[in-house]
Design a protein around this motif. Structure first.
Motif, PDB file in Angstrom:
ATOM      1  N   THR A 210       2.128  -4.995  -6.976  1.00 24.84           N
ATOM      2  CA  THR A 210       1.922  -3.559  -6.797  1.00 24.84           C
ATOM      3  C   THR A 210       1.269  -3.007  -8.054  1.00 24.84           C
ATOM      4  O   THR A 210       1.242  -3.659  -9.094  1.00 24.84           O
ATOM      5  CB  THR A 210       3.241  -2.801  -6.553  1.00 24.84           C
ATOM      6  OG1 THR A 210       3.942  -2.663  -7.790  1.00 24.84           O
ATOM      7  CG2 THR A 210       4.132  -3.526  -5.555  1.00 24.84           C
TER       8      THR A 210
ATOM      9  N   LEU B  83       0.820  -1.198   0.000  1.00 26.93           N
ATOM     10  CA  LEU B  83       0.000   0.000   0.000  1.00 26.93           C
ATOM     11  C   LEU B  83       0.863   1.261   0.000  1.00 26.93           C
ATOM     12  O   LEU B  83       2.082   1.200   0.201  1.00 26.93           O
ATOM     13  CB  LEU B  83      -0.933  -0.002   1.216  1.00 26.93           C
ATOM     14  CG  LEU B  83      -1.868  -1.213   1.320  1.00 26.93           C
ATOM     15  CD1 LEU B  83      -2.760  -1.098   2.548  1.00 26.93           C
ATOM     16  CD2 LEU B  83      -2.705  -1.366   0.056  1.00 26.93           C
ATOM     17  N   ALA B  84       0.240   2.393  -0.233  1.00 25.33           N
ATOM     18  CA  ALA B  84       0.966   3.664  -0.369  1.00 25.33           C
ATOM     19  C   ALA B  84       1.754   4.011   0.886  1.00 25.33           C
ATOM     20  O   ALA B  84       2.804   4.654   0.809  1.00 25.33           O
ATOM     21  CB  ALA B  84      -0.015   4.777  -0.722  1.00 25.33           C
ATOM     22  N   ASP B  85       1.252   3.608   2.066  1.00 32.10           N
ATOM     23  CA  ASP B  85       1.951   3.935   3.309  1.00 32.10           C
ATOM     24  C   ASP B  85       3.054   2.932   3.649  1.00 32.10           C
ATOM     25  O   ASP B  85       3.661   2.991   4.719  1.00 32.10           O
ATOM     26  CB  ASP B  85       0.961   4.029   4.468  1.00 32.10           C
ATOM     27  CG  ASP B  85       0.238   2.705   4.739  1.00 32.10           C
ATOM     28  OD1 ASP B  85       0.539   1.710   4.052  1.00 32.10           O
ATOM     29  OD2 ASP B  85      -0.627   2.680   5.637  1.00 32.10           O
ATOM     30  N   GLY B  86       3.302   1.974   2.745  1.00 32.33           N
ATOM     31  CA  GLY B  86       4.354   1.000   2.951  1.00 32.33           C
ATOM     32  C   GLY B  86       3.913  -0.262   3.655  1.00 32.33           C
ATOM     33  O   GLY B  86       4.696  -1.215   3.789  1.00 32.33           O
ATOM     34  N   SER B  87       2.668  -0.310   4.115  1.00 28.96           N
ATOM     35  CA  SER B  87       2.168  -1.510   4.782  1.00 28.96           C
ATOM     36  C   SER B  87       1.713  -2.541   3.758  1.00 28.96           C
ATOM     37  O   SER B  87       1.536  -2.231   2.580  1.00 28.96           O
ATOM     38  CB  SER B  87       1.009  -1.156   5.721  1.00 28.96           C
ATOM     39  OG  SER B  87      -0.093  -0.641   4.980  1.00 28.96           O
TER      40      SER B  87
END
Length: 393
Positions: free
Chosen positions: A371, A242-246
C-alpha cells in the motif's frame, strides 16, 4: 489458510511453544493488514526453527501460497548484490576505492568521479535515473516526476543502455547519502564487465548463492534472476489495495504477457531477484550467522553505518533512519534487539529479512500486498520479531 512447522525434532518443548506463539502472532498481524499471501521463516545458524505460509498466491483462482511460491524480493536484492561485490573485492577482482571508469570506461556519465564504494553506500551523487525523461516509465501510476506513466509497458525488453540514457553527471560524489536505485543498477554493470558479460554474471551469482545451502539447496526453485514461464507458474501475483478497498492485480491489470519485465532480473541489479522466504532466510543466515559468504572483517565493514548517513538518533522509526545504512544492508531495531538486513517493496509486493547477529537468529517475511501508507511485510515482521525477542531462541 495457515501452516507452520518445526524442521528439527530435537528442539525442546520451549521450541514448540515458540512456534505456537509465532503462529498466533502471524495470524493477528496478517488480519491487521488485510490478510495478504505470506511466507515467513525463522532460522538459527543453518537450522529451520519455524516456517509458515498463509493466504492466497493468486486471489482470482484461489491459489494458496505454498512453501515454494515465488515472491519478489525488491531492494533486498541490493544486499545480495553488495555481498557479491564484497566477495569479488576479497578475491582481488574489484577495488572498492577505484573509479568505476576502470571497469566500465566512459559509457557512464561521471564514471571517473565515482568509486565502487560510493555506489555501495548510496553516496555517488547520481540523480535518480528512473525519474529522467529519457527513461521509459518503469511502472504504472508513479508520481509525475517519473515521466508519463502512459508509456508503461510490462512487456518492454529492457537493456542497460535504456536506463543509462537517464544517468547524468553526479553532484558532489562521495559527500552525501541519498538512497537511490541507480547506484546498484551501475554495480550490476561493473560486475558484468568484470566477470565477462551478463550471462557469466548470472552464472557467477548462482554459484555464489549456493554457498548459502542449508535446509534446501539454493537452486532456481528457491532463488532466481530468470523471468521464465516456469517461474511464472509458481509466482504469487502482486496486489495493491486501492482507495475503494478493492485489490489491483499487478500481473494482469496492465497487459503483461508473463512476469512484468521491469520487476526483476537483468539489467535491474538494484532489485534483481525473486524467490522464497526460505531462500532469503538462508542467504542472510549464511552471511550474518554462519559467515559462509564473506570474511568476518568484511562483514564488519559491511554493517558499519555509512559516515555520510548521520542522524541525531531521535527518530522513532528505525526503518526510516538514514544513519542505519552500511553497504547494501541496514540496521533494524525491533523487540529491543538489533537486527541486520534489508527491506524491499514494489507494486504489489513487500518483504523484509534481518538477522539478530548476537543470537544467530534470522527472520524473513514476504507478502504479495503493498500500500502507499505502509508495507505489510514490515508490520508482520515487527510483530514476529517482538515474539522472537521475548523467547530464548
Amino acid at each position: 489458510m495457515t501452516a507452520g512447522k518445526s524442521a528439527d525434532p530435537s528442539f525442546p518443548r520451549e521450541q514448540g511453544d515458540l512456534s505456537r506463539q509465532l503462529d498466533n502472532a502471524l495470524g493477528q498481524a496478517c488480519v491487521g493488514v488485510g490478510d495478504p499471501g505470506v511466507q515467513a521463516v525463522l532460522m538459527k545458524e543453518g537450522r529451520l526453527v519455524w516456517s509458515s505460509r498463509r493466504g492466497m498466491a493468486i486471489s482470482q483462482s484461489a491459489t494458496p501460497v505454498t512453501d515454494h511460491s515465488l515472491f519478489y524480493y525488491g531492494s533486498i536484492g541490493k544486499l545480495v548484490i553488495a555481498t557479491f561485490v564484497l566477495h569479488q573485492a576479497e578475491a582481488g577482482v574489484l577495488d572498492l576505492d577505484k573509479a568505476i571508469s576502470h571497469f566500465v570506461g566512459e559509457e557512464v556519465a561521471g564514471s571517473d568521479l565515482v568509486t565502487v564504494r560510493m555506489l555501495l553506500t548510496h553516496t555517488s551523487g547520481y540523480p535518480d535515473a528512473y525519474a529522467d525523461p529519457a527513461v521509459p516509465a518503469v511502472a504504472p501510476r508513479l508520481p509525475p516526476s517519473y515521466g508519463d506513466s502512459r508509456s508503461y509497458d510490462p512487456n518492454r525488453v529492457w537493456t542497460f543502455a535504456m536506463v543509462n540514457n537517464g544517468i547524468r553527471d553526479p553532484v558532489e560524489p562521495g559527500a552525501h547519502f541519498a538512497y537511490l536505485n541507480c547506484g546498484y543498477f551501475l554495480l550490476g554493470r561493473v560486475l558484468s564487465k568484470t566477470v565477462g558479460g551478463d550471462e557469466a554474471l548470472k552464472r557467477a551469482i548462482r554459484r555464489f548463492v549456493r554457498r548459502a545451502d542449508a535446509v534446501e539447496p539454493m537452486t532456481e526453485k528457491l532463488f532466481t534472476m530468470e523471468r521464465s514461464r516456469r517461474a511464472l507458474r509458481r509466482f504469487a501475483h502482486g496486489y495493491e489495495l486501492l482507495a475503494d478497498g478493492s485489490l489491483l492485480d499487478y500481473f494482469t491489470a496492465y497487459g503483461a504477457q508473463g512476469i512484468p519485465t521491469e520487476m526483476y532480473g537483468l539489467p535491474f541489479t538494484d532489485s534483481a531477484f525473486a524467490g522464497t522466504a526460505l531462500a532469503g532466510a538462508q542467504f542472510l543466515d549464511a552471511l550474518f550467522a554462519r559467515q559462509r559468504l564473506l570474511q568476518r572483517e568484511t562483514v564488519e565493514a559491511m554493517i558499519s553505518p555509512t559516515p555520510q548517513a548521520t542522524c541525531d538518533g531521535s527518530r522513532s522509526d528505525p526503518l526510516a533512519s538514514t544513519c542505519t545504512f552500511g553497504m547494501g544492508t541496514r540496521r533494524i531495531m525491533a523487540g529491543g534487539r538489533t537486527w541486520q538486513g534489508h527491506t524491499g517493496s514494489w507494486i504489489g509486493f513487500s518483504a523484509i529479512g534481518a538477522t539478530d547477529m548476537e543470537r544467530g537468529v534470522t527472520l524473513f517475511v514476504m507478502t504479495n500486498r503493498n500500500t502507499s501508507e505502509y508495507r505489510p511485510a514490515s508490520v508482520i515482521w515487527e510483530q514476529l520479531a517482538e515474539t522472537c525477542a521475548a523467547s530464548a531462541t
